[in-house]
Each structure stands twice: as C-alpha cells, then as structure tokens.
Design a protein around this motif. Structure first.
Motif, PDB file in Angstrom:
ATOM      1  N   SER A 138      10.010  -1.727  12.056  1.00 44.30           N
ATOM      2  CA  SER A 138       9.267  -3.081  11.683  1.00 44.30           C
ATOM      3  C   SER A 138       7.961  -3.207  12.218  1.00 44.30           C
ATOM      4  O   SER A 138       7.816  -2.654  13.494  1.00 44.30           O
ATOM      5  CB  SER A 138      10.444  -4.161  12.216  1.00 44.30           C
ATOM      6  OG  SER A 138      11.584  -4.097  11.692  1.00 44.30           O
ATOM      7  N   CYS A 139       7.153  -4.127  11.541  1.00 42.32           N
ATOM      8  CA  CYS A 139       5.858  -4.284  11.872  1.00 42.32           C
ATOM      9  C   CYS A 139       5.460  -5.890  11.680  1.00 42.32           C
ATOM     10  O   CYS A 139       5.463  -6.219  10.257  1.00 42.32           O
ATOM     11  CB  CYS A 139       4.829  -3.561  11.218  1.00 42.32           C
ATOM     12  SG  CYS A 139       3.230  -3.941  11.781  1.00 42.32           S
ATOM     13  N   THR A 163      -3.737 -13.914   6.120  1.00 42.92           N
ATOM     14  CA  THR A 163      -2.620 -14.081   5.143  1.00 42.92           C
ATOM     15  C   THR A 163      -2.090 -12.593   5.045  1.00 42.92           C
ATOM     16  O   THR A 163      -2.987 -11.527   4.579  1.00 42.92           O
ATOM     17  CB  THR A 163      -2.988 -14.456   3.931  1.00 42.92           C
ATOM     18  OG1 THR A 163      -3.323 -15.969   3.938  1.00 42.92           O
ATOM     19  CG2 THR A 163      -1.907 -14.602   2.821  1.00 42.92           C
ATOM     20  N   PHE A 164      -0.885 -12.261   5.449  1.00 39.77           N
ATOM     21  CA  PHE A 164      -0.238 -10.886   5.422  1.00 39.77           C
ATOM     22  C   PHE A 164      -0.343 -10.455   3.922  1.00 39.77           C
ATOM     23  O   PHE A 164      -0.702  -9.193   3.874  1.00 39.77           O
ATOM     24  CB  PHE A 164       1.085 -11.054   5.598  1.00 39.77           C
ATOM     25  CG  PHE A 164       2.034  -9.829   5.734  1.00 39.77           C
ATOM     26  CD1 PHE A 164       3.211  -9.498   4.937  1.00 39.77           C
ATOM     27  CD2 PHE A 164       1.476  -8.715   6.554  1.00 39.77           C
ATOM     28  CE1 PHE A 164       3.606  -8.418   4.843  1.00 39.77           C
ATOM     29  CE2 PHE A 164       2.158  -7.711   6.768  1.00 39.77           C
ATOM     30  CZ  PHE A 164       3.264  -7.443   5.881  1.00 39.77           C
ATOM     31  N   SER A 165      -0.229 -11.117   2.910  1.00 36.99           N
ATOM     32  CA  SER A 165      -0.136 -10.505   1.705  1.00 36.99           C
ATOM     33  C   SER A 165      -1.517 -10.280   0.978  1.00 36.99           C
ATOM     34  O   SER A 165      -1.709  -9.615   0.119  1.00 36.99           O
ATOM     35  CB  SER A 165       0.446 -11.697   0.516  1.00 36.99           C
ATOM     36  OG  SER A 165      -0.514 -12.706   0.668  1.00 36.99           O
ATOM     37  N   ARG A 212       1.330  -6.674  -2.913  1.00 36.80           N
ATOM     38  CA  ARG A 212       2.915  -6.960  -3.414  1.00 36.80           C
ATOM     39  C   ARG A 212       4.168  -6.314  -3.222  1.00 36.80           C
ATOM     40  O   ARG A 212       5.039  -6.437  -3.761  1.00 36.80           O
ATOM     41  CB  ARG A 212       2.437  -7.782  -4.817  1.00 36.80           C
ATOM     42  CG  ARG A 212       1.458  -8.901  -4.959  1.00 36.80           C
ATOM     43  CD  ARG A 212       1.487  -9.533  -6.205  1.00 36.80           C
ATOM     44  NE  ARG A 212       1.247  -8.697  -7.368  1.00 36.80           N
ATOM     45  CZ  ARG A 212       1.365  -8.981  -8.450  1.00 36.80           C
ATOM     46  NH1 ARG A 212       1.989 -10.088  -8.787  1.00 36.80           N
ATOM     47  NH2 ARG A 212       0.952  -8.077  -9.603  1.00 36.80           N
ATOM     48  N   GLY A 213       3.766  -4.993  -3.007  1.00 38.57           N
ATOM     49  CA  GLY A 213       4.799  -3.990  -2.839  1.00 38.57           C
ATOM     50  C   GLY A 213       5.261  -3.408  -3.968  1.00 38.57           C
ATOM     51  O   GLY A 213       6.164  -2.755  -3.997  1.00 38.57           O
ATOM     52  N   ARG A 247       8.024  -4.111   2.293  1.00 39.97           N
ATOM     53  CA  ARG A 247       7.644  -5.230   2.748  1.00 39.97           C
ATOM     54  C   ARG A 247       8.077  -6.470   2.505  1.00 39.97           C
ATOM     55  O   ARG A 247       8.575  -6.590   1.502  1.00 39.97           O
ATOM     56  CB  ARG A 247       6.134  -5.418   2.748  1.00 39.97           C
ATOM     57  CG  ARG A 247       5.560  -5.695   1.176  1.00 39.97           C
ATOM     58  CD  ARG A 247       4.276  -5.410   1.056  1.00 39.97           C
ATOM     59  NE  ARG A 247       3.327  -6.334   2.051  1.00 39.97           N
ATOM     60  CZ  ARG A 247       1.880  -6.276   2.122  1.00 39.97           C
ATOM     61  NH1 ARG A 247       1.446  -5.074   1.660  1.00 39.97           N
ATOM     62  NH2 ARG A 247       1.365  -7.313   2.865  1.00 39.97           N
ATOM     63  N   ASP A 248       8.209  -7.486   3.326  1.00 41.01           N
ATOM     64  CA  ASP A 248       8.392  -8.721   2.845  1.00 41.01           C
ATOM     65  C   ASP A 248       7.701  -9.836   3.247  1.00 41.01           C
ATOM     66  O   ASP A 248       7.367  -9.983   4.419  1.00 41.01           O
ATOM     67  CB  ASP A 248       9.806  -9.155   3.782  1.00 41.01           C
ATOM     68  CG  ASP A 248      10.397 -10.547   3.564  1.00 41.01           C
ATOM     69  OD1 ASP A 248       9.943 -11.458   2.793  1.00 41.01           O
ATOM     70  OD2 ASP A 248      11.482 -10.657   3.819  1.00 41.01           O
ATOM     71  N   ASN A 249       6.675 -10.345   2.215  1.00 39.46           N
ATOM     72  CA  ASN A 249       5.728 -11.156   2.664  1.00 39.46           C
ATOM     73  C   ASN A 249       5.983 -12.624   3.083  1.00 39.46           C
ATOM     74  O   ASN A 249       5.164 -13.272   3.763  1.00 39.46           O
ATOM     75  CB  ASN A 249       4.764 -11.276   1.254  1.00 39.46           C
ATOM     76  CG  ASN A 249       3.922  -9.933   1.029  1.00 39.46           C
ATOM     77  OD1 ASN A 249       3.961  -9.157   1.604  1.00 39.46           O
ATOM     78  ND2 ASN A 249       3.406  -9.891  -0.233  1.00 39.46           N
TER      79      ASN A 249
END
Length: 120
Positions: free
Chosen positions: A21-22, A28-30, A54-55, A72-74
């Motif tokens: 995990s990171c 903003t991560f996204s 957005r993956g 990823r989970d934004n």
C-alpha cells in the motif's frame, strides 16, 4: 508536493502473495498518475507498474505481467500493488511514485521504499 509512504512489505515464501500500500498526502491525489518501481541488490532501479489518475489505464513490466495488479482508491488517497505467485527474483525494495503524466516513467515524487523478500 505530495508525500508518499509505503507499507506492506515483508518476507514471504516463493509462490506466496503480498499487498503493498502507498498512502499519499499533500496535493490532490487524483491529480497524479501513480507507479511502482523496485530495486534489487546490485541492480538498477526498474519500472514495475503504473496506473492513470482515475485508474482506467494500467501498464506492467513484462516480468510481473499476469502476477501483479496495481489499483488505486482515490477516496482513500491510496495506491496498491497486489503481488501473487511471488518469485525469489521479485526480492527488492519497492518504491511508490507519483507523476503528473501517465504512464509514470520518470517520477517527480518517490516514497522511502519497502523491502520485499521472497525466499525459495
């Protein structure tokens, strides 16, 4: 600026699985495409996997294709690397990276790394 902190590394037997995990903080991560790189002892750092903002798009090194999955989970500001069917040659320090552009090839930001050791 974005700060990246990896977790989930450890020692596993060949054929086993680990999930890295990171967690990202800062801007903003996204806004960032994300990637994983690794460096084995005595070797140069190499690309492992990358995922778009957005993956929707992913890419992998040939050496891990079919065994590793990046996601990823934004909402959680987190990127993951699911590693299955691990091999001793996967032993390395794994680094989480971020960049404005996808695919991530020359990252702007790096985490501190997490050790993955696969025993035979």
């Amino acid at each position: 600026q974005v700060q990246l902190v990896e977790s989930g590394g450890g020692l596993v037997q060949a054929g086993g699985s680990l999930r890295l995990s990171c967690a990202a903080s800062g801007r903003t991560f996204s806004s960032y495409a994300m990637g994983w790189f690794r460096q084995a002892p005595g070797k140069e750092r190499e690309f492992v996997a990358t995922i778009s903002r957005r993956g929707l798009s992913t890419a992998y090194a040939d050496s891990v294709k079919g065994r590793f999955t990046i996601s990823r989970d934004n909402a959680k500001n987190t990127v993951y690397l699911q590693m299955n069917s691990l091999k001793p040659e996967d032993t390395a320090v794994y680094y989480c990276t971020a960049d404005t552009f996808y695919p991530v090839t020359t990252p702007d930001y790096w985490g501190q790394g997490t050790q993955v050791t696969v025993s035979s």
